[in-house]
Design an enzyme around this catalytic site. Structure first.
Site, mmCIF file in Angstrom:
data_model
loop_
_atom_site.group_PDB
_atom_site.id
_atom_site.type_symbol
_atom_site.label_atom_id
_atom_site.label_comp_id
_atom_site.label_asym_id
_atom_site.label_seq_id
_atom_site.Cartn_x
_atom_site.Cartn_y
_atom_site.Cartn_z
ATOM 1 N N ASP A 210 3.403 0.425 2.971
ATOM 2 C CA ASP A 210 4.693 0.774 2.369
ATOM 3 C C ASP A 210 5.839 0.535 3.358
ATOM 4 O OD1 ASP A 210 6.237 2.226 0.247
ATOM 5 O OD2 ASP A 210 6.570 3.624 1.895
ATOM 6 N N GLU A 252 4.495 -4.362 1.855
ATOM 7 C CA GLU A 252 5.644 -4.219 0.962
ATOM 8 C C GLU A 252 6.871 -4.586 1.785
ATOM 9 O OE1 GLU A 252 8.349 -1.219 -1.661
ATOM 10 O OE2 GLU A 252 7.667 -0.704 0.338
#
Ligand code: BGC
Length: 574
Positions: A210, A252
Site C-alpha cells: 500500500d 500500489e
C-alpha cells in the site's frame, strides 16, 4: 512490452496468468450473524470464487484497527481483527484457498500505522531523538517538506499534525490518524522484514504494498519515488526471493507510467504494479468514442522486465482516482461520470462500475472486454461481476463498500443479523436493489452479467497470450475502433473493439497475417482467410467487441487426388 529476458522458472510467474478478485472480509459474507463479514463467511464462499473462475484473492486489510480508514489504519500487524476471526481461521482459509488453486494476496500497509498502534503511543511519550520516538517522522518546523502534495485533500489541510503529548508535529501522507513510519530508522525497516517473514511462513502468496512511493522523505523533493524507497524495496525483494520464492509484491504506486514502471526495477523490485493511468483513459475512450486515450497511454508506457506484470482494473475500493490525468481530462471525467456532486471525493469519483456506466450492459461488457484483453493481470472488484450499485450518500468511500449481494433474501443473503446491525446498509436503490441484483438470481440466468464474466474468465484461461503476450495496435482508419493483437510464442490473439454507440465499419491492416484465419474465440467460428495486400473488413455492432485467435491456414501441398486408372479391355469392339 518486455525489456529483458531474465531467466525465471515458469511456475514462479503465476501472477502473469492470474485473475485477481479483490474483496473485503467484512463486506463479503457474515458467517456468525453479527452483521459484519468474517473469515467463516469467506470460507463458505470460496466455491463461488472457484465457480467464477478467478485464480487469486486480494484481501483488504483484516488487522486490528480503529477502522477510521477501513483497516488501512493498522493497530497490530500480527493478528486478525476480532470481528473477522482469528489466526486459526486465517490458516484454514489459506489451506482451503490453496486446495482450490486460489492464491491469497494480503495487504502490507507499511507507509503508516494507526495512531493507536503501540509503536506510536510509545513514540509520542519517548524522549525526542530516541529510537522509540524515531519510529515516526517528527518536526518542530511544519514548513519542512513543503513541496509534498496532500493526497486526501477533502479531509486534511497539512501533512503535519501537532501532537500535544510529544510536543512536536508528526508526518502523515494520508489521514492525520495515520502517522507515517520513519524508514530512516533501521529498526522500522527490521520490523517490515519481520512482518513479511511472519505472513510468508503462514503461507500467503503475495502482498499488496500500500502507498509504497511515500516511504522515505527528503527535503527539497516531492517525497515520492525517492531512490531510498527503491533501494529499500530491492532489499525486501531479495529477502523474499531468497526465502519465499513465488511470493509476489504488488505495488500500489499511483504514478505516471515512467515512474510507475520504476517500481519494477530491473526485475528485482516489485513483481507487479497497478497501471493507474490506463484506468481513467478506458472510461475516457468510451465516452469520447475515440481510441486515442488508450493508445496514447500505452505508447507512453515503457517496456517492463520479462518477469514483471502490470495489474489492470476498472474499479476498486477507493474512488476512481483522477490523479494521473491532466486538468482538462479531469474536468471531462467529472462532467461525464460524476453527475451528482456527491459522487466527487478527493481527486476522484466514488462510484462502482455499473453506476458509472449508466447501468448499460453493453458498456459494462465492453469495459470488461478491455480489462481482460489489454496487457496486464485483471483485477475484479467484488460485486462488479454482478453489476452491483453504490450509495454516494454514505461517508468517505463507504458507498462502494456495501455488503455483497448474494440473494434476494434478508440483507441480500449477506447476513442473518437485524438489518440495523449491518456494518453498512445494503443497496436499496430500485435500479440496483439486492432483490434483483444478486448472485443467486444471476446464476440462474445464463444471459446474466455473472455468466458473461464467467465465460470471459474461462476463455482467458485458455490462452497464455492474454497474460503474457506483447501488444501491437493495428492501423484502422476509423478512430472509433480499437484493434490490437497480443502475441505470445506461436499464438496470436486479435481484438477488435467498437467504442461507439453506433455501428461502425473498420478496415484493419493485418500485415504479416496473410494466410491466417481469424477464428472467433468464443464460438470457434472461422472467418474468411486474410489475403495479402488487402485490408480486412469488419462490420461492428454498437459497443461491439470481437475476439479472435489468428490461426495459420494449413498450406502444405496436398498431392492432387488422382483417379485410379482402370484398364478396361474392350472385348470385341475391334
Ligand atoms: C488505499 C486507501 C487508503 C490509503 C491510506 C490507499 O492506497 O487504497 O484505501 O485510504 O492507502 O492507507
Amino acid at each position: 512490452m518486455s525489456k529483458t529476458n531474465i531467466d525465471f522458472p515458469d511456475n514462479l510467474l503465476w501472477y502473469k496468468d492470474a485473475i485477481i478478485y479483490e474483496l473485503h472480509i467484512k463486506a463479503f459474507r457474515d458467517g456468525n450473524g453479527d452483521g459484519v463479514g468474517d473469515f467463516q463467511g469467506l470460507l463458505e464462499k470460496l466455491d463461488y470464487l472457484q465457480e467464477l473462475g478467478v485464480t487469486a484473492i486480494w484481501l483488504l486489510p483484516f488487522y486490528p484497527s480503529p477502522l477510521r480508514d477501513d483497516g488501512y489504519d493498522i493497530a497490530d500487524y500480527y493478528t486478525i481483527n476480532k470481528s473477522y476471526g482469528d489466526i486459526e481461521q486465517f490458516k484454514i482459509l489459506l489451506d482451503e484457498a490453496h486446495r482450490r488453486n486460489l492464491k491469497v494476496i494480503t495487504e502490507l500497509v507499511i507507509n503508516h500505522s494507526s495512531d493507536q498502534h503501540p509503536w506510536f503511543q510509545r513514540a509520542r511519550r519517548a524522549p525526542k531523538g530516541s529510537p522509540e520516538r524515531d519510529y515516526y517522522v517528527w518536526t518542530d518546523d511544519p514548513t519542512q517538506y513543503k513541496d509534498v502534495r496532500i493526497i486526501f485533500q477533502d479531509f486534511e489541510k497539512s501533512n503535519w499534525t501537532w501532537d500535544n503529548e510529544a510536543q512536536q508535529y508528526y508526518w502523515h501522507r494520508f489521514f492525520h490518524h495515520q502517522p507515517d513510519l520513519n524508514y530512516g530508522n533501521p529498526l522500522v525497516q527490521d520490523e517490515v522484514f519481520r512482518m513479511i517473514d511472519y505472513w510468508c511462513e503462514l503461507g500467503v502468496d503475495g502482498f499488496r504494498l500500500d502507498a509504497v512511493p511515500y516511504l522515505f522523505e527528503r527535503e527539497g523533493t516531492n517525497g515520492e519515488n525517492l531512490p531510498e524507497t527503491h533501494a529499500f524495496l530491492k532489499k525486501l525483494r531479495k529477502h523474499v526471493d531468497d526465502h519465499f520464492p513465488g511470493v509476489v509484491f504488488l505495488a500500489e504506486a499511483n504514478m505516471w507510467p515512467e515512474d510507475s514502471a520504476s517500481y519494477f526495477g530491473n526485475g528485482d523490485e516489485c513483481h507487479m504494479n497497478y497501471h493507474f493511468p490506463v484506468m481513467p483513459r478506458l472510461f475516457m475512450s468510451l465516452q469520447m468514442e475515440d481510441r486515442y486515450p488508450i493508445t496514447d497511454i500505452f505508447d507512453q508506457t515503457p517496456a517492463i522486465p520479462a518477469n514483471c506484470q502490470w495489474a489492470i482494473f476498472l474499479r476498486n475500493h477507493d474512488e476512481l482516482t483522477l490523479e494521473m490525468v491532466t486538468d482538462e481530462e479531469r474536468d471531462y471525467m467529472y462532467k461525464t461520470y460524476a453527475k451528482d456532486p456527491k459522487a466527487k471525493i478527493n481527486l476522484g469519483i466514488r462510484h462502482r462500475l455499473a453506476p458509472l456506466l449508466g447501468n448499460n450492459r453493453k458498456k459494462i461488457e465492453l469495459m470488461n472486454s478491455l480489462l481482460f484483453s489489454l496487457p496486464g493481470t485483471p483485477v475484479i472488484y467484488y460485486g462488479d461481476e454482478i453489476g452491483m450499485g453504490d450509495n454516494v450518500y454514505l461517508g468517505d468511500r463507504d458507498g462502494v463498500r456495501t455488503p455483497m449481494q448474494w440473494s434476494p433474501d434478508r440483507n441480500a443473503g449477506f447476513s442473518t443479523a437485524n438489518p440495523h446491525k449491518l456494518y453498512l446498509p445494503t443497496i436499496l436503490d430500485p435500479e440496483y436493489h439486492y432483490e434483483s441484483v444478486n448472485v443467486e438470481t444471476q446464476r440462474q440466468n445464463t444471459s446474466s452479467l455473472f455468466w458473461f464474466m464467467k465465460r470471459m474468465i474461462t476463455l482467458r484461461k485458455k490462452h497464455k497470450a492474454f497474460g503474457r503476450g506483447d501488444l501491437n495496435f493495428l492501423p484502422v482508419e476509423n478512430p472509433k475502433v480499437l484493434a490490437f493483437t497480443r502475441t505470445y510464442a506461436d499464438e496470436t490473439l486479435l481484438f477488435v473493439i467498437n467504442l461507439s454507440k453506433f455501428s461502425q465499419p473498420a478496415h484493419i491492416e493485418l500485415t504479416g497475417f496473410s494466410g491466417y484465419v481469424p477464428v472467433e474465440a468464443f464460438s470457434q467460428n472461422s472467418f474468411p482467410i486474410v489475403s495479402e495486400n488487402e485490408t480486412y473488413f469488419f462490420t461492428l455492432a454498437p459497443h461491439d467487441y470481437q475476439w479472435f485467435v489468428l490461426e495459420k491456414k494449413h498450406t502444405d501441398v496436398i498431392p492432387a487426388f488422382q483417379l485410379p486408372t482402370i484398364n478396361v479391355a474392350l472385348w470385341g469392339r475391334f
